[in-house]
Design an enzyme around this catalytic site. Structure first.
Site, PDB file in Angstrom:
ATOM      1  N   HIS A  16     -21.795 -21.697  18.315  1.00 41.91           N
ATOM      2  CA  HIS A  16     -20.453 -21.665  18.919  1.00 41.91           C
ATOM      3  C   HIS A  16     -20.277 -22.778  19.963  1.00 41.91           C
ATOM      4  CE1 HIS A  16     -23.019 -19.271  21.522  1.00 41.91           C
ATOM      5  NE2 HIS A  16     -22.198 -19.552  22.522  1.00 41.91           N
ATOM      6  N   THR A  39     -17.794 -27.785  19.239  1.00 40.51           N
ATOM      7  CA  THR A  39     -18.168 -29.117  18.753  1.00 40.51           C
ATOM      8  C   THR A  39     -19.681 -29.344  18.702  1.00 40.51           C
ATOM      9  OG1 THR A  39     -17.790 -29.781  21.053  1.00 40.51           O
ATOM     10  CG2 THR A  39     -16.098 -30.391  19.461  1.00 40.51           C
ATOM     11  N   ARG A  40     -20.101 -30.182  17.778  1.00 38.29           N
ATOM     12  CA  ARG A  40     -21.488 -30.642  17.678  1.00 38.29           C
ATOM     13  C   ARG A  40     -21.478 -32.148  17.397  1.00 38.29           C
ATOM     14  NH1 ARG A  40     -22.182 -26.321  19.543  1.00 38.29           N
ATOM     15  NH2 ARG A  40     -23.569 -24.656  18.890  1.00 38.29           N
ATOM     16  N   LYS A  47     -16.781 -32.095  27.692  1.00 38.08           N
ATOM     17  CA  LYS A  47     -17.829 -31.058  27.562  1.00 38.08           C
ATOM     18  C   LYS A  47     -19.192 -31.707  27.735  1.00 38.08           C
ATOM     19  CE  LYS A  47     -19.825 -28.403  23.836  1.00 38.08           C
ATOM     20  NZ  LYS A  47     -19.668 -28.000  22.434  1.00 38.08           N
ATOM     21  N   HIS A  96     -29.940 -31.132  27.048  1.00 39.25           N
ATOM     22  CA  HIS A  96     -30.705 -30.877  25.834  1.00 39.25           C
ATOM     23  C   HIS A  96     -32.115 -30.369  26.130  1.00 39.25           C
ATOM     24  CE1 HIS A  96     -31.920 -31.274  21.690  1.00 39.25           C
ATOM     25  NE2 HIS A  96     -32.907 -32.076  22.034  1.00 39.25           N
ATOM     26  N   CYS A 127     -25.715 -20.568  25.085  1.00 37.98           N
ATOM     27  CA  CYS A 127     -25.978 -20.596  23.639  1.00 37.98           C
ATOM     28  C   CYS A 127     -27.502 -20.630  23.477  1.00 37.98           C
ATOM     29  CB  CYS A 127     -25.334 -21.865  23.065  1.00 37.98           C
ATOM     30  SG  CYS A 127     -25.244 -21.975  21.266  1.00 37.98           S
ATOM     31  N   LYS A 145     -25.659 -30.772  12.649  1.00 34.84           N
ATOM     32  CA  LYS A 145     -25.146 -31.902  11.856  1.00 34.84           C
ATOM     33  C   LYS A 145     -25.705 -31.894  10.441  1.00 34.84           C
ATOM     34  CE  LYS A 145     -27.208 -34.651  14.864  1.00 34.84           C
ATOM     35  NZ  LYS A 145     -28.089 -33.639  15.482  1.00 34.84           N
TER      36      LYS A 145
HETATM   37  C1  LIG Z   1     -25.364 -25.531  23.208  1.00 38.27           C
HETATM   38  C2  LIG Z   1     -25.801 -26.106  21.895  1.00 38.27           C
HETATM   39  C3  LIG Z   1     -25.478 -27.413  21.573  1.00 38.27           C
HETATM   40  C4  LIG Z   1     -25.892 -27.966  20.362  1.00 38.27           C
HETATM   41  N1  LIG Z   1     -25.527 -29.245  20.053  1.00 38.27           N
HETATM   42  C5  LIG Z   1     -25.841 -29.764  18.836  1.00 38.27           C
HETATM   43  C6  LIG Z   1     -25.344 -31.032  18.450  1.00 38.27           C
HETATM   44  O1  LIG Z   1     -24.615 -31.681  19.206  1.00 38.27           O
HETATM   45  N2  LIG Z   1     -25.662 -31.495  17.218  1.00 38.27           N
HETATM   46  C7  LIG Z   1     -26.441 -30.778  16.347  1.00 38.27           C
HETATM   47  O2  LIG Z   1     -26.701 -31.268  15.247  1.00 38.27           O
HETATM   48  N3  LIG Z   1     -26.918 -29.563  16.682  1.00 38.27           N
HETATM   49  C8  LIG Z   1     -26.638 -29.034  17.895  1.00 38.27           C
HETATM   50  N4  LIG Z   1     -27.074 -27.789  18.252  1.00 38.27           N
HETATM   51  C9  LIG Z   1     -27.997 -27.075  17.357  1.00 38.27           C
HETATM   52  C10 LIG Z   1     -27.337 -26.333  16.221  1.00 38.27           C
HETATM   53  O3  LIG Z   1     -26.130 -25.725  16.621  1.00 38.27           O
HETATM   54  C11 LIG Z   1     -28.342 -25.313  15.684  1.00 38.27           C
HETATM   55  O4  LIG Z   1     -29.527 -26.026  15.308  1.00 38.27           O
HETATM   56  C12 LIG Z   1     -27.816 -24.563  14.478  1.00 38.27           C
HETATM   57  O5  LIG Z   1     -26.587 -23.935  14.780  1.00 38.27           O
HETATM   58  C13 LIG Z   1     -28.841 -23.507  14.040  1.00 38.27           C
HETATM   59  O6  LIG Z   1     -28.353 -22.854  12.884  1.00 38.27           O
HETATM   60  P1  LIG Z   1     -29.009 -21.526  12.322  1.00 38.27           P
HETATM   61  O7  LIG Z   1     -28.351 -21.260  11.013  1.00 38.27           O
HETATM   62  O8  LIG Z   1     -30.498 -21.647  12.375  1.00 38.27           O
HETATM   63  O9  LIG Z   1     -28.630 -20.380  13.396  1.00 38.27           O
HETATM   64  P2  LIG Z   1     -27.246 -19.581  13.576  1.00 38.27           P
HETATM   65  O10 LIG Z   1     -26.088 -20.464  13.303  1.00 38.27           O
HETATM   66  O11 LIG Z   1     -27.320 -18.897  14.890  1.00 38.27           O
HETATM   67  O12 LIG Z   1     -27.293 -18.500  12.408  1.00 38.27           O
HETATM   68  C14 LIG Z   1     -28.217 -17.429  12.374  1.00 38.27           C
HETATM   69  C15 LIG Z   1     -27.493 -16.208  11.843  1.00 38.27           C
HETATM   70  O13 LIG Z   1     -28.432 -15.195  11.515  1.00 38.27           O
HETATM   71  C16 LIG Z   1     -27.844 -13.952  11.786  1.00 38.27           C
HETATM   72  N5  LIG Z   1     -28.899 -12.934  11.897  1.00 38.27           N
HETATM   73  C17 LIG Z   1     -29.929 -12.900  12.761  1.00 38.27           C
HETATM   74  N6  LIG Z   1     -30.692 -11.808  12.562  1.00 38.27           N
HETATM   75  C18 LIG Z   1     -30.149 -11.138  11.526  1.00 38.27           C
HETATM   76  C19 LIG Z   1     -30.483  -9.926  10.872  1.00 38.27           C
HETATM   77  N7  LIG Z   1     -31.529  -9.159  11.217  1.00 38.27           N
HETATM   78  N8  LIG Z   1     -29.692  -9.521   9.841  1.00 38.27           N
HETATM   79  C20 LIG Z   1     -28.613 -10.248   9.453  1.00 38.27           C
HETATM   80  N9  LIG Z   1     -28.258 -11.411  10.063  1.00 38.27           N
HETATM   81  C21 LIG Z   1     -29.012 -11.848  11.080  1.00 38.27           C
HETATM   82  C22 LIG Z   1     -27.105 -14.208  13.101  1.00 38.27           C
HETATM   83  O14 LIG Z   1     -26.100 -13.242  13.357  1.00 38.27           O
HETATM   84  C23 LIG Z   1     -26.552 -15.586  12.872  1.00 38.27           C
HETATM   85  O15 LIG Z   1     -25.219 -15.560  12.369  1.00 38.27           O
HETATM   86  C24 LIG Z   1     -26.674 -27.197  19.456  1.00 38.27           C
HETATM   87  C25 LIG Z   1     -26.991 -25.867  19.775  1.00 38.27           C
HETATM   88  C26 LIG Z   1     -26.553 -25.314  20.974  1.00 38.27           C
HETATM   89  C27 LIG Z   1     -26.915 -23.887  21.298  1.00 38.27           C
END
Ligand SMILES: Cc1cc2nc3c(=O)[nH]c(=O)nc-3n(C[C@H](O)[C@H](O)[C@H](O)COP(=O)(O)OP(=O)(O)OC[C@H]3O[C@@H](n4cnc5c(N)ncnc54)[C@H](O)[C@@H]3O)c2cc1C
Length: 376
Positions: free
Chosen positions: A45, A48-49, A263, A267, A312, A345
């Protein structure tokens, strides 16, 4: 019990994109999430990224970044909506900074358009930035900003349109697996599939424990905030996204998009959290605001007052490289985790890779860097 070809556990950044790419294969697919993605409980959330192509974290990422960019454009064509804003990205640091060195070397190796700028060049081009001498800038005009929640929403809509079932507010509580099938139970039902993709972000180790696997994953609390700015100096049409490797920490940020304010976030650093416990909100921890304002005072002194901040989660691996691999004991389970604060990304291309990996047990993209074996 309903049978599926593939179940995806965790429909966030990576899982939702995987669901979309699986929906193109004609397979019967179920996505399960404990929340209602996009949501503000995980890692995706905050509007933006940044997407960069010349990659500070290592040249090995460049082909994937370029492929991911191509797929973001494809999503825009598919939906008729805009998810990528070509603001350009300005990277600033000392010449000795490893990320600056990696950006320069990857731009040379892959012929990417990078402008190398002195501290004076930067100040002349963007009057809102002050950079001490001894720092340089690498400006990449072809990169920019992704709208994160909106792109997850888009993958969700397309996946549903193509026949994928998505069950939200369904927390997975047990997984059992053998060579032919996987049984998954949630707080409301049970499901069977031939294979499983596990993309549970900060919760990954809870689910992997059900499959006899523990990975070195460290979920940490991160903060970011919006600041009031003069649009003529920091607005999206005149100011780039940025990443600054400074002696006090590594900071990144975004121009004021749709007049939301500039914003900024940090990191590096962050404290380890339990993803099931409520995280302290922005401002509740000592230094949340001060850490960001000291960066702005030093490098972007014309910015105004704090508007609001958020928290986050990053899920860090020890080397901050991702984990994208098949389960070592269950080739019908693919795992994607540990995106270490730089995964969003790539979510387009990781989604595609996961769909290939789970159907063909292989992908044409090079993902050797993300192998589980490296932790042995
Ligand atoms: C503040 C911040 C800034 C960032 N900036 C950048 C950036 O500029 N550029 C970039 O490339 N990346 C950036 N990132 C990193 C990027 O956002 C993350 O690497 C990416 O969102 C991770 O994706 P994910 O699918 O692993 O996790 P998530 O998107 O969190 O998805 C995991 C999902 O699993 C679900 N889940 C968990 N446990 C269970 C369960 N037991 N049963 C069912 N569902 C479950 C959760 O509800 C969630 O929806 C940033 C991250 C943050 C926090």
């Amino acid at each position: 019990m309903v049978n599926y070809d593939v179940i995806v556990v965790g429909a966030g950044s990576m899982g939702m994109a995987a669901g979309y790419y699986l929906s193109l294969t004609g397979k019967k697919v179920l996505l399960l999430d404990s929340h209602n993605p996009p949501h503000d409980k995980g890692s995706h959330h905050g509007e933006t990224r940044i997407i960069r192509h010349a990659y500070g974290e290592g040249e090995e990422y460049v082909p994937l970044a370029l492929k991911a960019q191509e797929l973001w454009y494809e999503l825009e064509r598919e939906t008729g909506k805009q998810f990528f804003l070509k603001t350009g990205v300005l990277n600033v640091g000392k010449e000795s900074s490893s990320s600056i060195k990696n950006i320069i070397s990857s731009s040379k190796r892959f012929s990417l358009p990078i402008e190398i700028m002195s501290a004076e060049d930067i100040k002349d081009r963007w009057p809102g930035i002050t950079v001490p001498s001894g720092f340089i800038g690498c400006y990449e005009p072809t990169s920019g900003v992704l709208r994160c929640e909106e792109s997850i929403d888009a993958y969700r809509e397309l996946a549903i349109l193509n026949g994928v079932t998505i069950l939200t507010n369904n927390r997975v509580t047990s997984i059992t697996a053998n060579a032919e099938s996987v049984e998954v139970s949630t707080n409301s039902d049970s499901f069977i599939a031939n294979s499983l993709i596990l993309t549970a972000g900060a919760w990954s180790n809870q689910l992997l424990a059900m499959l006899d696997l523990e990975l070195p994953l460290n979920p940490v609390r991160k903060t970011f905030a919006w600041f009031d700015v003069d649009e003529a100096i920091y607005g999206e049409n005149v100011f780039p996204a940025f990443a600054f490797d400074t002696p006090n920490g590594y900071y990144y940020g975004f121009p004021s998009i749709q007049k939301a304010g500039l914003k900024v976030g940090r990191h590096d650093g962050g404290t380890t959290i339990n993803p099931d416990e409520a995280m302290t909100t922005f401002g509740e921890e000592v230094g949340d605001q001060e850490d960001l304002t000291q960066f702005l005072i030093n490098f972007m002194p014309s910015t105004g007052k704090l508007l609001y901040g958020k928290t986050c989660t990053y899920t860090l691996t020890p080397d901050e490289d991702f984990i994208v691999d098949l389960h070592p004991k269950h080739p019908n389970i693919a795992i994607a985790a540990g995106f270490s604060g730089h995964g969003f990304k790539f979510s387009s291309v990781i989604g595609k890779i996961l769909s290939e990996l789970i159907i063909n047990r292989r992908t044409n993209e090079n993902i050797d860097l993300f192998a589980i074996e490296r932790f042995k």
